[in-house]
Design a protein around this motif. Sequence first.
Motif, PDB file in Angstrom:
ATOM      1  N   THR A 102       0.835  -1.203   0.000  1.00  0.00           N
ATOM      2  CA  THR A 102       0.000   0.000   0.000  1.00  0.00           C
ATOM      3  C   THR A 102       0.867   1.248   0.000  1.00  0.00           C
ATOM      4  O   THR A 102       0.632   2.198  -0.753  1.00  0.00           O
ATOM      5  N   ALA A 103       1.878   1.264   0.836  1.00  0.00           N
ATOM      6  CA  ALA A 103       2.794   2.409   0.885  1.00  0.00           C
ATOM      7  C   ALA A 103       3.503   2.598  -0.447  1.00  0.00           C
ATOM      8  O   ALA A 103       3.691   3.734  -0.914  1.00  0.00           O
ATOM      9  N   GLU A 104       3.883   1.498  -1.090  1.00  0.00           N
ATOM     10  CA  GLU A 104       4.574   1.583  -2.372  1.00  0.00           C
ATOM     11  C   GLU A 104       3.657   2.117  -3.466  1.00  0.00           C
ATOM     12  O   GLU A 104       4.072   2.925  -4.311  1.00  0.00           O
ATOM     13  N   VAL A 105       2.400   1.667  -3.459  1.00  0.00           N
ATOM     14  CA  VAL A 105       1.436   2.121  -4.464  1.00  0.00           C
ATOM     15  C   VAL A 105       1.176   3.622  -4.316  1.00  0.00           C
ATOM     16  O   VAL A 105       1.115   4.359  -5.301  1.00  0.00           O
ATOM     17  N   LEU A 106       1.025   4.080  -3.082  1.00  0.00           N
ATOM     18  CA  LEU A 106       0.784   5.506  -2.851  1.00  0.00           C
ATOM     19  C   LEU A 106       2.010   6.342  -3.237  1.00  0.00           C
ATOM     20  O   LEU A 106       1.869   7.454  -3.761  1.00  0.00           O
ATOM     21  N   ALA A 107       3.194   5.813  -2.989  1.00  0.00           N
ATOM     22  CA  ALA A 107       4.420   6.521  -3.387  1.00  0.00           C
ATOM     23  C   ALA A 107       4.511   6.605  -4.910  1.00  0.00           C
ATOM     24  O   ALA A 107       4.911   7.638  -5.466  1.00  0.00           O
ATOM     25  N   GLU A 108       4.118   5.536  -5.591  1.00  0.00           N
ATOM     26  CA  GLU A 108       4.104   5.526  -7.054  1.00  0.00           C
ATOM     27  C   GLU A 108       3.118   6.559  -7.586  1.00  0.00           C
ATOM     28  O   GLU A 108       3.416   7.300  -8.531  1.00  0.00           O
ATOM     29  N   LEU A 109       1.953   6.629  -6.946  1.00  0.00           N
ATOM     30  CA  LEU A 109       0.933   7.591  -7.356  1.00  0.00           C
ATOM     31  C   LEU A 109       1.429   9.024  -7.176  1.00  0.00           C
ATOM     32  O   LEU A 109       1.259   9.882  -8.052  1.00  0.00           O
ATOM     33  N   GLU A 110       2.061   9.261  -6.054  1.00  0.00           N
ATOM     34  CA  GLU A 110       2.569  10.605  -5.761  1.00  0.00           C
ATOM     35  C   GLU A 110       3.663  11.000  -6.750  1.00  0.00           C
ATOM     36  O   GLU A 110       3.736  12.146  -7.199  1.00  0.00           O
ATOM     37  N   GLU A 111       4.501  10.050  -7.112  1.00  0.00           N
ATOM     38  CA  GLU A 111       5.575  10.322  -8.065  1.00  0.00           C
ATOM     39  C   GLU A 111       5.012  10.594  -9.458  1.00  0.00           C
ATOM     40  O   GLU A 111       5.497  11.466 -10.182  1.00  0.00           O
ATOM     41  N   ALA A 112       3.961   9.867  -9.824  1.00  0.00           N
ATOM     42  CA  ALA A 112       3.397   9.995 -11.168  1.00  0.00           C
ATOM     43  C   ALA A 112       2.633  11.303 -11.347  1.00  0.00           C
ATOM     44  O   ALA A 112       2.723  11.942 -12.399  1.00  0.00           O
ATOM     45  N   LEU A 113       1.880  11.731 -10.320  1.00  0.00           N
ATOM     46  CA  LEU A 113       1.024  12.901 -10.463  1.00  0.00           C
ATOM     47  C   LEU A 113       1.572  14.163  -9.803  1.00  0.00           C
ATOM     48  O   LEU A 113       1.109  15.259 -10.108  1.00  0.00           O
ATOM     49  N   CYS A 114       2.514  13.998  -8.885  1.00  0.00           N
ATOM     50  CA  CYS A 114       3.065  15.141  -8.135  1.00  0.00           C
ATOM     51  C   CYS A 114       1.945  16.063  -7.631  1.00  0.00           C
ATOM     52  O   CYS A 114       1.977  17.283  -7.899  1.00  0.00           O
ATOM     53  N   PRO A 115       0.959  15.536  -6.899  1.00  0.00           N
ATOM     54  CA  PRO A 115      -0.133  16.389  -6.426  1.00  0.00           C
ATOM     55  C   PRO A 115       0.323  17.290  -5.283  1.00  0.00           C
ATOM     56  O   PRO A 115       1.236  16.958  -4.536  1.00  0.00           O
ATOM     57  N   ASP A 116      -0.341  18.432  -5.160  1.00  0.00           N
ATOM     58  CA  ASP A 116      -0.079  19.315  -4.033  1.00  0.00           C
ATOM     59  C   ASP A 116      -0.816  18.828  -2.790  1.00  0.00           C
ATOM     60  O   ASP A 116      -0.408  19.128  -1.662  1.00  0.00           O
ATOM     61  N   LEU A 117      -1.897  18.075  -3.011  1.00  0.00           N
ATOM     62  CA  LEU A 117      -2.714  17.584  -1.904  1.00  0.00           C
ATOM     63  C   LEU A 117      -3.298  16.228  -2.244  1.00  0.00           C
ATOM     64  O   LEU A 117      -3.808  16.011  -3.348  1.00  0.00           O
ATOM     65  N   MET A 118      -3.212  15.306  -1.272  1.00  0.00           N
ATOM     66  CA  MET A 118      -3.885  14.013  -1.378  1.00  0.00           C
ATOM     67  C   MET A 118      -4.858  13.908  -0.204  1.00  0.00           C
ATOM     68  O   MET A 118      -4.442  13.955   0.954  1.00  0.00           O
ATOM     69  N   LEU A 119      -6.148  13.800  -0.517  1.00  0.00           N
ATOM     70  CA  LEU A 119      -7.189  13.683   0.504  1.00  0.00           C
ATOM     71  C   LEU A 119      -7.672  12.246   0.559  1.00  0.00           C
ATOM     72  O   LEU A 119      -8.125  11.691  -0.452  1.00  0.00           O
ATOM     73  N   PHE A 120      -7.596  11.643   1.740  1.00  0.00           N
ATOM     74  CA  PHE A 120      -8.018  10.256   1.921  1.00  0.00           C
ATOM     75  C   PHE A 120      -9.316  10.229   2.719  1.00  0.00           C
ATOM     76  O   PHE A 120      -9.338  10.612   3.896  1.00  0.00           O
ATOM     77  N   ASP A 121     -10.395   9.811   2.074  1.00  0.00           N
ATOM     78  CA  ASP A 121     -11.680   9.686   2.763  1.00  0.00           C
ATOM     79  C   ASP A 121     -11.668   8.369   3.538  1.00  0.00           C
ATOM     80  O   ASP A 121     -11.765   7.290   2.950  1.00  0.00           O
ATOM     81  N   MET A 122     -11.546   8.460   4.857  1.00  0.00           N
ATOM     82  CA  MET A 122     -11.349   7.288   5.701  1.00  0.00           C
ATOM     83  C   MET A 122     -12.648   6.840   6.377  1.00  0.00           C
ATOM     84  O   MET A 122     -13.598   7.619   6.501  1.00  0.00           O
ATOM     85  N   PRO A 123     -12.699   5.599   6.863  1.00  0.00           N
ATOM     86  CA  PRO A 123     -13.835   5.139   7.660  1.00  0.00           C
ATOM     87  C   PRO A 123     -13.792   5.772   9.050  1.00  0.00           C
ATOM     88  O   PRO A 123     -12.815   6.450   9.394  1.00  0.00           O
ATOM     89  N   PRO A 124     -14.824   5.573   9.854  1.00  0.00           N
ATOM     90  CA  PRO A 124     -14.823   6.125  11.219  1.00  0.00           C
ATOM     91  C   PRO A 124     -13.650   5.592  12.040  1.00  0.00           C
ATOM     92  O   PRO A 124     -13.316   4.408  11.967  1.00  0.00           O
ATOM     93  N   ALA A 125     -13.054   6.465  12.827  1.00  0.00           N
ATOM     94  CA  ALA A 125     -11.848   6.098  13.574  1.00  0.00           C
ATOM     95  C   ALA A 125     -12.125   5.158  14.732  1.00  0.00           C
ATOM     96  O   ALA A 125     -11.245   4.399  15.151  1.00  0.00           O
ATOM     97  N   LEU A 126     -13.339   5.200  15.283  1.00  0.00           N
ATOM     98  CA  LEU A 126     -13.655   4.368  16.442  1.00  0.00           C
ATOM     99  C   LEU A 126     -14.326   3.054  16.070  1.00  0.00           C
ATOM    100  O   LEU A 126     -14.669   2.263  16.937  1.00  0.00           O
TER     101      LEU A 126
END
Length: 262
Positions: A182-206
Amino acid sequence: MSTDQTHETDLPDDEVTDASHEEARLPAVHDPDVFWESMTVAALTDADLEKNFIVSATRSHPAHAAFDMLRTRLLQALNEHGWSRVAVTAPTRGCGSSFVTTNLAMAFARLDSVRTVMLDMDLRSPSLAKTLSLTAPDSMADYLSGVIAPENFLQRIQPNLAVALNDTASENSAELFQNEMTAEVLAELEEALCPDLMLFDMPPALEFDDVLGFLPNVDAVLVVAGGGISTAEDITKVEQILSEVKPILGVMLNKADGPVSY
């Protein structure tokens, strides 16, 4: 000398041409501008956006001003610390974290100089595709496992806003989030698109340990509290659990009386 020259032209002409073409294509693969332009474009309609309360896109509701304010304060905080990855979560379900994530992404999309990627990381109950009235191309679990290439998974809904949607619920999200792939895939995505912001819509924390397991992949967290839903105890518990791992940018109050506040 003639032997060396013959050796240098051993390949047939067509293979030499193919190889040179391949070399010419390689730089484009790593060019973010090319990647953004080549992404599949998913069309949004104002009718769908209004129906799904994406007020930051149509700006037809006064609540959009609160998201503009949140956008600016968030951008200032990220720039100050050199951060780009933000997880958006809530204490429990029903607080509207997906609503906030989507509206915040749309608010950022109105800043021409800011490139944003929004990802549906609520694998147990994906909702961003429905929120945008779009069709998700595939499974987020498969994408994070390295099965799907980013160019076959991401869609562009604004010139500077890309989305990674999910069409299949997964029950092993906590384990997947903590997998090295997962970390590798996200790093690949960041390298490919060079976004200024990545927003992750997460499930409830509790609800489960999904958010806690995913936190090493982000820089900071935005918590969404639901008016009439989240208790002070819920918010305190979330802050205590998450702040031990990553900084909390703030708590936004959604479903308040009157316009959205934060």
